[in-house]
Design an enzyme around this catalytic site. Structure first.
Site, short mmCIF file in Angstrom:
data_model
loop_
_atom_site.label_atom_id
_atom_site.label_comp_id
_atom_site.label_asym_id
_atom_site.label_seq_id
_atom_site.Cartn_x
_atom_site.Cartn_y
_atom_site.Cartn_z
N ASP A 188 29.10 43.13 48.27
CA ASP A 188 30.65 42.97 47.48
C ASP A 188 31.08 42.60 47.76
O ASP A 188 31.58 42.33 48.93
CB ASP A 188 30.96 45.22 47.43
CG ASP A 188 32.15 44.75 46.59
OD1 ASP A 188 32.54 45.03 44.62
OD2 ASP A 188 33.24 45.00 46.89
N GLY A 216 31.50 42.90 39.91
CA GLY A 216 32.81 43.39 39.99
C GLY A 216 32.81 42.75 38.33
O GLY A 216 33.14 42.94 37.69
N ARG A 217 33.88 41.66 39.31
CA ARG A 217 34.85 40.56 38.35
C ARG A 217 33.35 39.90 37.13
O ARG A 217 34.25 40.14 36.11
CB ARG A 217 35.70 39.57 38.97
CG ARG A 217 36.82 39.59 39.45
CD ARG A 217 37.58 39.10 40.21
NE ARG A 217 38.84 39.50 41.02
CZ ARG A 217 39.16 40.43 42.09
NH1 ARG A 217 37.84 39.72 43.09
NH2 ARG A 217 39.50 40.25 42.92
N HIS A 231 37.00 44.49 49.48
CA HIS A 231 37.69 44.75 47.99
C HIS A 231 38.35 43.52 47.36
O HIS A 231 38.62 43.80 46.31
CB HIS A 231 38.65 45.96 48.63
CG HIS A 231 38.29 46.79 47.59
ND1 HIS A 231 38.25 48.32 48.43
CD2 HIS A 231 39.73 47.30 46.36
CE1 HIS A 231 38.86 49.47 46.72
NE2 HIS A 231 39.58 48.69 45.64
N SER A 260 32.94 54.72 40.01
CA SER A 260 34.10 54.64 41.40
C SER A 260 35.35 55.68 40.09
O SER A 260 35.52 56.29 38.90
CB SER A 260 35.58 53.51 40.87
OG SER A 260 36.35 54.37 41.19
#
Length: 335
Positions: free
Chosen positions: A262, A285-286, A231, A111
C-alpha cells in the site's frame, strides 16, 4: 474532458476531473501528507526509478492477471485501500465506492475510521471485504466489528497498526472524518495481534509494516498477511517509500504469509513492479478517491478497469504469461 464518457477517460484525466468536482476540503485532505510531504513524494519517485526490461519475442497475448487470496478468486491484484475519508467527497461516496468495487470485482479493505458500518459495507457491495480495525477506538469496539464481519462473511479482518502517532495533513492533525473527534495515536504491540487471533477465526491482516523486524514480530504473533505501508506518507515524514521496504519484508516472511503493498500506487505498471518484488497484490487509495470524486461508482469501476488494462499491457511487454510468472528479472533499477 467534461462531457467525455467516463469509459474513455484515462487515469490522469480522471484525477483532473476529480480535482474540479470534489469539494476543496476533500481534495486537500486526499492529496495531503505529513509535514514536508517528503514521504509522499518519495513513494512516487522510488517507483519511478524502477524500469521494465522489455521482451517481445513470445506468444503471450492474454496474460492471466487473476489471483486467489483469503480463499477468494479475484480478477486482478488491485484492491480498494482502507480509506476512512471517502465521506468527505460526498454523502454517497462510500456507497459509490462499494458499488464500484462490486462492478470491478475488486476486494475492498474497509476502514474502522469510515462512516459506514461493517454491516452497511456488506449490504452495499458484492465485493469480498476485509475489515481493518483501529485499536485507538478500543479493543471492545474492534472485536465487536470483527465478530460481525466474521458473521457477515468477510474474507478477513485486521489491524492498522502504524498509527502510533495520528495522521497529519501538513502540520495539522485533522479531526476524525468518522465522528469529528480529535485523532489520537495508539501504541503497537504484538499482544494485540495475539489477542485478535484468539478471538477470531478469520485470517488476521496487519497493516503498517515497513521493515523486516516488524514483519517477523507480526508473523510470530499470528498475522496471516502483512501490508507494507507508510500510510500514504501521512504518518512519518522522511520515511522510506513502501516499495523500498517491500523486498526486505518479503525476504523475511514472504514464504510464510502473503505480503501486500500500500502507498504510492498510481498505475498498473506500479502494481506490476510491486508484484515482481514479491507482493501478492496491492491496495489502491488515492486513485479510488479520484474515481469516486470524478464519476461516482462508474469512476471507481473505470479506475480498476484502467489498472487491469495496464497490468496486462506490461505483462505482454515483458513476456510474462501470468502474475505467477513475474520475478525481479523483469525490472531494471535506474541510476
Amino acid at each position: 474532458m467534461e462531457g467525455k464518457p467516463i469509459g474513455q477517460l484515462g487515469l490522469r484525466e480522471i484525477r483532473e476531473l476529480a480535482r474540479l468536482r470534489m469539494p476543496r476540503e476533500a481534495w486537500e485532505h486526499f492529496m495531503g501528507a505529513a509535514e514536508s510531504r517528503a514521504t509522499f513524494r518519495r513513494n512516487q519517485r522510488a517507483l519511478g526509478r524502477i524500469l521494465f526490461r522489455q521482451r517481445i519475442f513470445h506468444d503471450i497475448t492474454n496474460p492471466d492477471i487473476s489471483l486467489k487470496l483469503f480463499g477468494r478468486q479475484l480478477p486482478a491484484p488491485a484492491f480498494v485501500a482502507p480509506v476512512g475519508s471517502f465521506s468527505l467527497i460526498g454523502e454517497r461516496a462510500e456507497r459509490e465506492v462499494a458499488n464500484g468495487a462490486s462492478r470491478a470485482g475488486a476486494m475492498m479493505f474497509v476502514s474502522h475510521a469510515a462512516k459506514s458500518t461493517v454491516r452497511e459495507w456488506a449490504d452495499g457491495t458484492s465485493a469480498p471485504l476485509v475489515f481493518m480495525g483501529y485499536l485507538s477506538r478500543g479493543r471492545e469496539d474492534v472485536l465487536k466489528c470483527a465478530r460481525l464481519a466474521e458473521d457477515l462473511g468477510y474474507a478477513a479482518v485486521g489491524l492498522t497498526m502504524d498509527v502510533v502517532q495520528p495522521v497529519k495533513i501538513g502540520d495539522q492533525v485533522p479531526l476524525s472524518t468518522k465522528d469529528g473527534k480529535p485523532r489520537r495515536g495508539q501504541p503497537a504491540s504484538p499482544k494485540d495481534i495475539e489477542w485478535l487471533k484468539r478471538e477470531i477465526s478469520l485470517p488476521v491482516v496487519v497493516k503498517g509494516i515497513m521493515g523486516a523486524e516488524d514483519g517477523r514480530i507480526a508473523v510470530d504473533a499470528g498475522a496471516d498477511a502483512l501490508i507494507v505501508s507508510n500510510h500514504g506518507g501521512r504518518i512519518l515524514d522522511f520515511n522510506r517509500a513502501a516499495i523500498e521496504a517491500l523486498p526486505e519484508v518479503v525476504q523475511a516472511v514472504g514464504d510464510k504469509v502473503p505480503v501486500l503493498l500500500d502507498s504510492g500506487i498510481r498505475s498498473g505498471g506500479d502494481i506490476v513492479k510491486a508484484l515482481a518484488l514479491g507482493a501478492k497484490a496491492v491496495l489502491v487509495g488515492r486513485p479510488v478517491g479520484w474515481g469516486v470524486g470524478a464519476a461516482g461508482a462508474h469512476g471507481v469501476a473505470r479506475v480498476f478497469e484502467i489498472l487491469a488494462e495496464e497490468i496486462r499491457r506490461v505483462l505482454m511487454m515483458t513476456g510474462a504469461s501470468a502474475l505467477s510468472a513475474l520475478t525481479e528479472s523483469i525490472l531494471i533499477r535506474a541510476d
